[in-house]
Design a protein around this motif. Structure first.
Motif, mmCIF file in Angstrom:
data_model
loop_
_atom_site.group_PDB
_atom_site.id
_atom_site.type_symbol
_atom_site.label_atom_id
_atom_site.label_comp_id
_atom_site.label_asym_id
_atom_site.label_seq_id
_atom_site.Cartn_x
_atom_site.Cartn_y
_atom_site.Cartn_z
ATOM 1 N N ALA A 124 0.927 -1.087 -0.050
ATOM 2 C CA ALA A 124 -0.002 -0.081 -0.053
ATOM 3 C C ALA A 124 0.919 1.328 -0.004
ATOM 4 O O ALA A 124 1.885 1.166 0.645
ATOM 5 C CB ALA A 124 -0.813 -0.074 1.313
ATOM 6 N N GLY A 125 0.405 2.286 -0.642
ATOM 7 C CA GLY A 125 1.132 3.527 -0.406
ATOM 8 C C GLY A 125 0.924 3.979 0.827
ATOM 9 O O GLY A 125 0.079 3.331 1.642
ATOM 10 N N ILE A 140 6.122 12.406 3.380
ATOM 11 C CA ILE A 140 5.962 11.230 2.427
ATOM 12 C C ILE A 140 4.728 11.499 1.623
ATOM 13 O O ILE A 140 4.542 11.061 0.544
ATOM 14 C CB ILE A 140 6.198 9.936 3.318
ATOM 15 N N LEU A 141 3.639 11.630 2.603
ATOM 16 C CA LEU A 141 2.434 11.878 1.735
ATOM 17 C C LEU A 141 2.239 13.120 0.893
ATOM 18 O O LEU A 141 1.666 12.948 -0.170
ATOM 19 C CB LEU A 141 1.342 12.178 2.879
ATOM 20 N N ASP A 142 3.000 14.196 1.130
ATOM 21 C CA ASP A 142 2.956 15.304 0.306
ATOM 22 C C ASP A 142 3.606 14.800 -0.950
ATOM 23 O O ASP A 142 3.332 15.100 -2.236
ATOM 24 C CB ASP A 142 3.874 16.504 0.970
ATOM 25 N N HIS A 143 4.766 13.970 -0.802
ATOM 26 C CA HIS A 143 5.717 13.851 -1.950
ATOM 27 C C HIS A 143 4.934 12.757 -2.939
ATOM 28 O O HIS A 143 4.940 12.937 -4.111
ATOM 29 C CB HIS A 143 6.931 12.947 -1.513
ATOM 30 N N ASP A 175 -0.565 1.830 -4.876
ATOM 31 C CA ASP A 175 0.149 3.055 -4.403
ATOM 32 C C ASP A 175 0.170 4.269 -5.460
ATOM 33 O O ASP A 175 0.974 5.051 -5.494
ATOM 34 C CB ASP A 175 1.639 2.502 -4.298
ATOM 35 N N SER A 176 -0.997 4.261 -6.173
ATOM 36 C CA SER A 176 -1.240 5.362 -7.064
ATOM 37 C C SER A 176 -0.109 5.483 -8.246
ATOM 38 O O SER A 176 0.256 6.192 -8.953
ATOM 39 C CB SER A 176 -1.192 6.664 -6.682
ATOM 40 N N ARG A 179 -1.192 11.412 -8.944
ATOM 41 C CA ARG A 179 -0.972 12.571 -8.090
ATOM 42 C C ARG A 179 -2.113 12.639 -6.985
ATOM 43 O O ARG A 179 -2.984 13.549 -6.538
ATOM 44 C CB ARG A 179 -1.333 13.783 -8.900
ATOM 45 N N ARG A 180 -2.065 11.601 -6.142
ATOM 46 C CA ARG A 180 -2.757 11.334 -5.270
ATOM 47 C C ARG A 180 -2.409 10.425 -4.340
ATOM 48 O O ARG A 180 -1.893 9.106 -4.823
ATOM 49 C CB ARG A 180 -4.410 11.340 -5.432
ATOM 50 N N ASN A 181 -2.765 10.261 -3.179
ATOM 51 C CA ASN A 181 -2.595 9.219 -1.968
ATOM 52 C C ASN A 181 -3.781 8.170 -2.144
ATOM 53 O O ASN A 181 -4.737 8.387 -2.470
ATOM 54 C CB ASN A 181 -2.304 9.799 -0.723
ATOM 55 N N VAL A 182 -3.513 7.097 -1.649
ATOM 56 C CA VAL A 182 -4.473 6.033 -1.756
ATOM 57 C C VAL A 182 -4.908 6.046 -0.321
ATOM 58 O O VAL A 182 -4.629 6.516 0.644
ATOM 59 C CB VAL A 182 -3.860 4.582 -1.795
#
Ligand code: NAD
Length: 254
Positions: free
Chosen positions: A187-188, A204-207, A246-247, A215-218
Protein backbone atom coordinates in the motif's frame (compact mmCIF):
# COMPACT_ATOMS: atom_id res chain seq x y z
CA UNK A 1 -20.59 -10.58 -3.85
CA UNK A 2 -17.17 -11.98 -4.67
CA UNK A 3 -16.59 -13.35 -1.16
CA UNK A 4 -20.01 -14.87 -0.44
CA UNK A 5 -19.64 -17.98 1.71
CA UNK A 6 -16.01 -17.21 2.59
CA UNK A 7 -14.85 -17.01 6.21
CA UNK A 8 -12.21 -14.30 6.65
CA UNK A 9 -10.01 -13.85 9.73
CA UNK A 10 -8.76 -10.31 10.15
CA UNK A 11 -5.58 -9.64 12.16
CA UNK A 12 -4.71 -5.98 12.74
CA UNK A 13 -7.74 -3.74 13.18
CA UNK A 14 -6.81 -1.09 15.78
CA UNK A 15 -9.47 1.49 14.87
CA UNK A 16 -11.50 2.71 11.90
CA UNK A 17 -8.39 4.26 10.31
CA UNK A 18 -6.63 0.88 10.12
CA UNK A 19 -5.95 -0.61 6.71
CA UNK A 20 -7.49 -3.84 8.06
CA UNK A 21 -10.70 -1.91 8.77
CA UNK A 22 -10.88 -0.69 5.15
CA UNK A 23 -10.29 -4.25 3.96
CA UNK A 24 -12.96 -5.62 6.32
CA UNK A 25 -15.55 -3.12 5.08
CA UNK A 26 -14.98 -4.14 1.47
CA UNK A 27 -15.02 -7.83 2.48
CA UNK A 28 -18.37 -7.31 4.23
CA UNK A 29 -19.80 -5.60 1.13
CA UNK A 30 -18.73 -8.66 -0.83
CA UNK A 31 -20.52 -11.06 1.50
CA UNK A 32 -17.62 -12.44 3.59
CA UNK A 33 -18.13 -13.74 7.12
CA UNK A 34 -15.69 -11.93 9.43
CA UNK A 35 -13.86 -12.48 12.73
CA UNK A 36 -11.34 -10.08 14.29
CA UNK A 37 -8.25 -10.46 16.45
CA UNK A 38 -7.14 -7.92 19.03
CA UNK A 39 -4.11 -7.49 21.25
CA UNK A 40 -4.62 -6.04 24.74
CA UNK A 41 -7.67 -4.55 26.42
CA UNK A 42 -7.42 -1.08 24.87
CA UNK A 43 -7.58 -2.51 21.32
CA UNK A 44 -10.27 -5.00 22.38
CA UNK A 45 -12.49 -2.05 23.38
CA UNK A 46 -12.12 -0.58 19.90
CA UNK A 47 -12.34 -3.85 17.95
CA UNK A 48 -15.53 -5.18 19.58
CA UNK A 49 -17.76 -2.31 18.36
CA UNK A 50 -16.12 -2.56 14.92
CA UNK A 51 -16.91 -6.28 14.85
CA UNK A 52 -20.56 -5.43 15.64
CA UNK A 53 -20.67 -2.62 13.08
CA UNK A 54 -19.40 -4.94 10.35
CA UNK A 55 -21.58 -7.90 11.38
CA UNK A 56 -18.57 -9.99 12.42
CA UNK A 57 -19.08 -13.39 14.08
CA UNK A 58 -16.60 -13.06 16.98
CA UNK A 59 -13.39 -11.46 18.25
CA UNK A 60 -10.42 -13.26 19.79
CA UNK A 61 -7.19 -12.26 21.55
CA UNK A 62 -3.95 -12.82 19.67
CA UNK A 63 -0.59 -11.29 20.39
CA UNK A 64 1.31 -12.60 17.36
CA UNK A 65 4.60 -12.75 19.30
CA UNK A 66 3.16 -15.32 21.71
CA UNK A 67 3.02 -18.89 20.37
CA UNK A 68 0.53 -19.93 23.07
CA UNK A 69 -1.89 -17.14 22.06
CA UNK A 70 -1.51 -18.00 18.37
CA UNK A 71 -2.28 -21.67 19.12
CA UNK A 72 -5.25 -20.72 21.33
CA UNK A 73 -6.58 -18.45 18.56
CA UNK A 74 -6.36 -21.29 16.03
CA UNK A 75 -8.17 -23.61 18.44
CA UNK A 76 -10.92 -21.06 19.07
CA UNK A 77 -11.41 -20.47 15.34
CA UNK A 78 -11.52 -24.24 14.75
CA UNK A 79 -14.28 -24.56 17.36
CA UNK A 80 -16.29 -21.62 15.98
CA UNK A 81 -15.84 -22.06 12.24
CA UNK A 82 -14.09 -25.37 11.59
CA UNK A 83 -12.33 -24.00 8.52
CA UNK A 84 -11.06 -20.68 7.15
CA UNK A 85 -11.00 -19.25 3.60
CA UNK A 86 -9.13 -15.96 4.02
CA UNK A 87 -6.52 -14.65 6.46
CA UNK A 88 -5.61 -10.97 6.47
CA UNK A 89 -2.30 -10.28 8.25
CA UNK A 90 -2.16 -6.51 8.77
CA UNK A 91 0.21 -6.33 11.72
CA UNK A 92 3.50 -4.53 12.29
CA UNK A 93 5.44 -2.86 15.08
CA UNK A 94 8.81 -1.22 15.68
CA UNK A 95 10.05 1.04 18.45
CA UNK A 96 9.57 4.72 17.62
CA UNK A 97 13.31 5.17 18.33
CA UNK A 98 14.07 2.89 15.39
CA UNK A 99 11.93 4.88 12.95
CA UNK A 100 14.10 7.94 12.57
CA UNK A 101 17.73 8.84 12.13
CA UNK A 102 20.28 6.34 10.86
CA UNK A 103 19.42 2.67 10.25
CA UNK A 104 22.90 1.80 11.47
CA UNK A 105 21.81 2.75 15.00
CA UNK A 106 19.14 0.03 15.20
CA UNK A 107 19.68 -2.01 18.35
CA UNK A 108 19.69 -5.80 18.38
CA UNK A 109 16.53 -5.79 20.51
CA UNK A 110 14.80 -3.26 18.26
CA UNK A 111 15.69 -5.37 15.22
CA UNK A 112 14.43 -8.58 16.83
CA UNK A 113 11.16 -6.98 17.92
CA UNK A 114 10.40 -5.42 14.53
CA UNK A 115 11.20 -8.61 12.64
CA UNK A 116 9.27 -10.78 15.10
CA UNK A 117 6.03 -8.77 15.11
CA UNK A 118 6.14 -7.66 11.49
CA UNK A 119 7.61 -10.64 9.59
CA UNK A 120 7.86 -13.86 11.63
CA UNK A 121 4.23 -13.43 12.72
CA UNK A 122 3.10 -14.24 9.17
CA UNK A 123 4.98 -17.55 9.31
CA UNK A 124 3.57 -18.32 12.77
CA UNK A 125 -0.02 -17.62 11.67
CA UNK A 126 0.33 -19.66 8.49
CA UNK A 127 1.69 -22.62 10.45
CA UNK A 128 -0.99 -22.47 13.16
CA UNK A 129 -3.90 -22.01 10.74
CA UNK A 130 -2.66 -24.30 7.93
CA UNK A 131 -4.78 -27.26 9.10
CA UNK A 132 -7.90 -25.06 8.99
CA UNK A 133 -7.34 -23.56 5.53
CA UNK A 134 -9.73 -24.76 2.84
CA UNK A 135 -8.35 -25.59 -0.60
CA UNK A 136 -8.48 -22.32 -2.55
CA UNK A 137 -7.94 -20.27 0.62
CA UNK A 138 -6.07 -16.97 0.34
CA UNK A 139 -3.66 -15.33 2.79
CA UNK A 140 -2.92 -11.61 2.48
CA UNK A 141 -0.24 -9.54 4.16
CA UNK A 142 0.41 -5.82 4.11
CA UNK A 143 3.76 -4.53 2.95
CA UNK A 144 5.35 -1.23 1.84
CA UNK A 145 7.73 0.05 -0.83
CA UNK A 146 10.37 0.56 1.90
CA UNK A 147 11.01 -3.21 1.58
CA UNK A 148 12.50 -2.63 -1.86
CA UNK A 149 13.90 0.92 -1.81
CA UNK A 150 15.25 3.17 0.91
CA UNK A 151 12.56 5.40 2.40
CA UNK A 152 13.94 7.98 4.83
CA UNK A 153 13.23 7.01 8.47
CA UNK A 154 11.49 3.72 7.58
CA UNK A 155 14.72 1.96 8.57
CA UNK A 156 14.25 -1.34 10.42
CA UNK A 157 10.67 -1.59 9.21
CA UNK A 158 11.96 -1.64 5.63
CA UNK A 159 14.18 -4.58 6.52
CA UNK A 160 11.23 -6.30 8.25
CA UNK A 161 9.07 -5.77 5.16
CA UNK A 162 11.83 -7.24 2.96
CA UNK A 163 11.75 -10.36 5.16
CA UNK A 164 7.97 -10.35 4.95
CA UNK A 165 7.98 -10.18 1.15
CA UNK A 166 10.54 -12.99 0.90
CA UNK A 167 8.41 -15.02 3.33
CA UNK A 168 5.42 -14.57 1.01
CA UNK A 169 7.41 -16.28 -1.75
CA UNK A 170 8.62 -19.17 0.42
CA UNK A 171 5.20 -19.65 2.03
CA UNK A 172 3.60 -19.67 -1.44
CA UNK A 173 5.57 -22.85 -2.15
CA UNK A 174 4.73 -24.47 1.19
CA UNK A 175 1.00 -23.74 0.92
CA UNK A 176 0.60 -23.99 -2.84
CA UNK A 177 0.37 -27.78 -3.09
CA UNK A 178 -2.86 -27.65 -1.10
CA UNK A 179 -4.21 -24.92 -3.38
CA UNK A 180 -3.71 -22.20 -0.77
CA UNK A 181 -2.44 -18.84 -2.06
CA UNK A 182 -0.53 -16.08 -0.30
CA UNK A 183 0.20 -12.58 -1.54
CA UNK A 184 1.40 -9.20 -0.31
CA UNK A 185 -0.37 -5.91 -0.90
CA UNK A 186 2.07 -3.02 -1.00
CA UNK A 187 0.00 0.00 0.00
CA UNK A 188 1.01 3.59 -0.51
CA UNK A 189 1.35 5.62 2.71
CA UNK A 190 -1.86 6.09 4.71
CA UNK A 191 -2.26 8.04 7.95
CA UNK A 192 -2.89 5.34 10.57
CA UNK A 193 -1.81 4.66 14.14
CA UNK A 194 1.20 2.60 12.96
CA UNK A 195 2.21 5.30 10.46
CA UNK A 196 2.20 7.95 13.21
CA UNK A 197 5.37 6.33 14.58
CA UNK A 198 7.34 7.15 11.42
CA UNK A 199 9.21 10.46 11.51
CA UNK A 200 8.34 12.88 8.70
CA UNK A 201 5.33 10.85 7.53
CA UNK A 202 3.50 13.99 6.36
CA UNK A 203 6.37 14.74 3.93
CA UNK A 204 6.02 11.25 2.45
CA UNK A 205 2.28 11.86 1.88
CA UNK A 206 3.00 15.24 0.24
CA UNK A 207 5.68 13.69 -1.97
CA UNK A 208 3.29 11.00 -3.25
CA UNK A 209 0.61 13.60 -3.98
CA UNK A 210 3.09 15.54 -6.05
CA UNK A 211 5.05 12.77 -7.75
CA UNK A 212 2.92 9.63 -8.17
CA UNK A 213 1.43 8.99 -11.61
CA UNK A 214 -2.09 9.50 -10.23
CA UNK A 215 -1.09 12.58 -8.15
CA UNK A 216 -2.97 11.38 -5.10
CA UNK A 217 -2.56 9.27 -2.00
CA UNK A 218 -4.38 5.98 -1.61
CA UNK A 219 -7.21 5.25 0.82
CA UNK A 220 -7.98 2.19 2.90
CA UNK A 221 -10.90 1.62 0.49
CA UNK A 222 -8.47 1.47 -2.46
CA UNK A 223 -6.48 -1.17 -0.58
CA UNK A 224 -9.66 -2.98 0.47
CA UNK A 225 -10.86 -3.35 -3.12
CA UNK A 226 -7.50 -4.84 -4.21
CA UNK A 227 -7.71 -7.15 -1.19
CA UNK A 228 -11.13 -8.38 -2.38
CA UNK A 229 -9.52 -9.35 -5.69
CA UNK A 230 -6.68 -11.24 -3.98
CA UNK A 231 -9.01 -12.92 -1.47
CA UNK A 232 -11.54 -13.96 -4.12
CA UNK A 233 -11.49 -16.66 -6.76
CA UNK A 234 -10.83 -13.94 -9.37
CA UNK A 235 -7.14 -14.32 -8.45
CA UNK A 236 -7.28 -18.13 -8.39
CA UNK A 237 -3.77 -18.64 -9.85
CA UNK A 238 -2.04 -15.62 -8.29
CA UNK A 239 0.37 -16.49 -5.49
CA UNK A 240 3.74 -15.40 -4.12
CA UNK A 241 3.19 -11.89 -5.53
CA UNK A 242 3.52 -8.41 -4.14
CA UNK A 243 0.85 -6.19 -5.69
CA UNK A 244 1.22 -2.41 -5.42
CA UNK A 245 -1.75 -0.23 -4.52
CA UNK A 246 0.16 3.04 -4.51
CA UNK A 247 -1.21 5.35 -7.24
CA UNK A 248 1.59 3.91 -9.37
CA UNK A 249 4.39 5.53 -7.35
CA UNK A 250 6.69 2.48 -7.58
CA UNK A 251 7.09 2.81 -11.36
CA UNK A 252 8.72 6.23 -11.11
CA UNK A 253 12.38 6.93 -11.72
CA UNK A 254 13.33 10.60 -11.58
P1 NAD B 1 -2.61 0.16 12.48
O1 NAD B 1 -1.88 0.74 13.63
O2 NAD B 1 -4.03 0.52 12.32
O3 NAD B 1 -2.47 -1.44 12.48
C1 NAD B 1 -1.36 -2.12 13.00
C2 NAD B 1 -1.92 -3.28 13.78
O4 NAD B 1 -0.87 -4.12 14.27
C3 NAD B 1 -2.73 -2.84 15.01
O5 NAD B 1 -4.02 -3.37 14.96
C4 NAD B 1 -1.96 -3.45 16.18
O6 NAD B 1 -2.81 -3.85 17.23
C5 NAD B 1 -1.32 -4.64 15.49
N1 NAD B 1 -0.23 -5.20 16.28
C6 NAD B 1 0.92 -4.60 16.68
N2 NAD B 1 1.65 -5.44 17.43
C7 NAD B 1 0.94 -6.61 17.51
C8 NAD B 1 1.15 -7.86 18.14
N3 NAD B 1 2.25 -8.10 18.86
N4 NAD B 1 0.21 -8.84 18.00
C9 NAD B 1 -0.90 -8.60 17.27
N5 NAD B 1 -1.17 -7.44 16.64
C10 NAD B 1 -0.25 -6.45 16.77
O7 NAD B 1 -1.76 0.61 11.19
P2 NAD B 1 -1.88 0.19 9.64
O8 NAD B 1 -1.15 1.26 8.92
O9 NAD B 1 -3.26 -0.14 9.27
O10 NAD B 1 -0.94 -1.10 9.58
C11 NAD B 1 -1.38 -2.34 9.09
C12 NAD B 1 -0.32 -2.96 8.20
O11 NAD B 1 -0.20 -2.19 7.01
C13 NAD B 1 1.07 -3.00 8.81
O12 NAD B 1 1.71 -4.21 8.42
C14 NAD B 1 1.76 -1.83 8.15
O13 NAD B 1 3.17 -1.95 8.13
C15 NAD B 1 1.18 -1.95 6.77
N6 NAD B 1 1.32 -0.78 5.90
C16 NAD B 1 0.95 0.44 6.34
C17 NAD B 1 1.10 1.53 5.51
C18 NAD B 1 0.71 2.91 5.98
O14 NAD B 1 1.18 3.88 5.40
N7 NAD B 1 -0.16 3.04 6.98
C19 NAD B 1 1.58 1.37 4.21
C20 NAD B 1 1.93 0.10 3.78
C21 NAD B 1 1.80 -0.97 4.63
Amino acid sequence: MLLAGKKALIFGVANNKSIAYGISKEFKDHGAQLAFSYVGEAIQKRVEPICQELGGDFTFPCDVTDDAQVAAAAEMVREKWGTVDVIVHSVAFAHRDDLHGRYIDTTRDGFKLALDVSAYSLVALCKAFEPLLNPGASVLTMTYYGAQKVITNYNVMGVAKAALEASVRYLAVDLGAKGVRINGLSAGPIKTLAASGISGFKQILDHIEEHSPMRRNVTTEDVGRAAVFLASDLSSAVTGEVMFVDSGYNVMGI
